[in-house]
Design an enzyme around this catalytic site. Sequence first.
Site, PDB file in Angstrom:
ATOM      1  N   LYS A  75     -22.330 -13.227  16.381  1.00  0.00           N
ATOM      2  CA  LYS A  75     -21.724 -14.227  17.270  1.00  0.00           C
ATOM      3  C   LYS A  75     -22.809 -15.168  17.796  1.00  0.00           C
ATOM      4  O   LYS A  75     -23.920 -14.737  18.095  1.00  0.00           O
ATOM      5  CB  LYS A  75     -21.013 -13.512  18.421  1.00  0.00           C
ATOM      6  CG  LYS A  75     -20.207 -14.420  19.346  1.00  0.00           C
ATOM      7  CD  LYS A  75     -19.456 -13.616  20.406  1.00  0.00           C
ATOM      8  CE  LYS A  75     -18.670 -14.527  21.341  1.00  0.00           C
ATOM      9  NZ  LYS A  75     -17.911 -13.772  22.366  1.00  0.00           N
ATOM     10  N   SER A 153     -12.981 -14.951  23.147  1.00  0.00           N
ATOM     11  CA  SER A 153     -13.903 -15.977  22.675  1.00  0.00           C
ATOM     12  C   SER A 153     -14.520 -15.643  21.321  1.00  0.00           C
ATOM     13  O   SER A 153     -15.086 -16.506  20.665  1.00  0.00           O
ATOM     14  CB  SER A 153     -15.030 -16.166  23.705  1.00  0.00           C
ATOM     15  OG  SER A 153     -15.806 -14.984  23.822  1.00  0.00           O
ATOM     16  N   SER A 177     -12.592 -10.554  25.264  1.00  0.00           N
ATOM     17  CA  SER A 177     -13.008 -11.407  24.149  1.00  0.00           C
ATOM     18  C   SER A 177     -13.377 -10.678  22.864  1.00  0.00           C
ATOM     19  O   SER A 177     -13.668 -11.319  21.861  1.00  0.00           O
ATOM     20  CB  SER A 177     -14.188 -12.299  24.566  1.00  0.00           C
ATOM     21  OG  SER A 177     -13.756 -13.283  25.457  1.00  0.00           O
TER      22      SER A 177
END
Length: 489
Positions: A75, A153, A177
């Site tokens: 990420k 997210s 998330s």
Amino acid sequence: MTDLNKLTIAAARDALKKGDVTSVELTEACLTQIEGADALGAFVHKTPEIAMEQAKAADARKDGGDLNGIPLGIKDLFCTKGVASQAASGILDGFKPEYESTVTTQLFNDGAVMLGKLNMDEFAMGSSNETSVYGNAVNPWKAGGAELTPGGSSGGSASAVAADLCLGATGTDTGGSIRQPAAFTGITGIKPTYGRVSRWGIVAFASSLDQAGPMTKDVRDAAIMLKSMCGHDPKDSTSADLPVPDFEAALTGDIRGKTIGIPSEYRMDGMPAEIEKLWEDGTAMLRDAGAKIVDISLPHTKYALPAYYVIAPAEASSNLARYDGVRFGHRAKLDAGDGITEMYEKTRAEGFGNEVKRRVMIGTYVLSAGFYDAYYNRARKVRALIKRDFDDVFAQGVDAILTPATPSAAFELGKKFDDPVQMYLNDVFTVTVNLAGLPGIAVPTGVDAAGLPLGLQLIGRPWEEGDLLNTAYALEQAAQFVAKPGRWW
């Protein structure tokens, strides 16, 4: 072996150890898939040269661990040395750290291969991956012609794992998330206990809530990857100095005698019938596996979202003050006569997206002198009550709590983007876990009428991720979720 990118981490590890496949072959298979998947918007900084170098090193290693030679996606919130780490924000444009986050350091020490950096909501603020400076990440699942959100997210991580672009990915979870995108894309995602995984080198959103975890194709892979990510880190003052168990060894699937709590407060008004039925089916699966099912009460649940949306923006307002155009990232062009104040204002106006600005303003407001007690302190008190609710339930002998992971299946991109309240309601089942610092895992357990995946959430006792993973494993074995998205990208 064909379709190497579709292997689980466990299957790839075993094939690598037997010599049936090399890390270079695995990595090449993933890189090929990534090149043809730009429509998903999952990988935003591709690192094929680094990946091949790490894969060759893994093949040369004689005594690699469980992740040796396994291709992963990272990420964009994790700092990776010499590789763009932007947190999907324009304000960090051009930022390439001179250091490596603790999590990626540990993964690389265990031989993992980095395929590239993954899309996300800007500074992890969002539930649909629509606030990214790179553009939307897209769910590989489709219902009709519309493009769907992969959740947020960690939307890029979820999309990449679900589409078999990588064997696993890192995510972070501040209010859901990891778990919400996992549920939206039919994969597994675990948020460990706060303090189990070091936050050092991960771009901060809300420091008392953020926690990193793995996003994988199944529960066994989550256990393998989590073990590598965990551990005490003296560079993170909130990191717990506790031994890291072998989470994979805990996966017996035997949950006889375990007590599973079903919280009445999670039966929300207007909950879709499909979510209600999924929850009932999951409860029946755990009962059939030998667990004792009990009704429980978590009375302060209804205050969780309001408390979260005071605490998280307040911490974000404080954390994001460091982005000023002075030390790193974007700096606005200044006019003659502009001073330091104008530089701050112009840089932040250009660099931050609208959702980040909204949350920073909310956070600054609730921390201001006249409103600190009215909002922030009250939210902190509510947070303590929410934690006490869970403590009371666990003290009564409950081993894990079963809830829905999301209030719906994945929705269309653009559908809720202009309505922040509707968007924030996506976190209704997940934020309590962050406020209480508990471990939570999302497991795919069914599909809706349109064929889109639906997930259930299990919440565990603090520091007992092994036990939680085993309960999730039992649920996974019973649900037998094997659906995959049809390739359209």
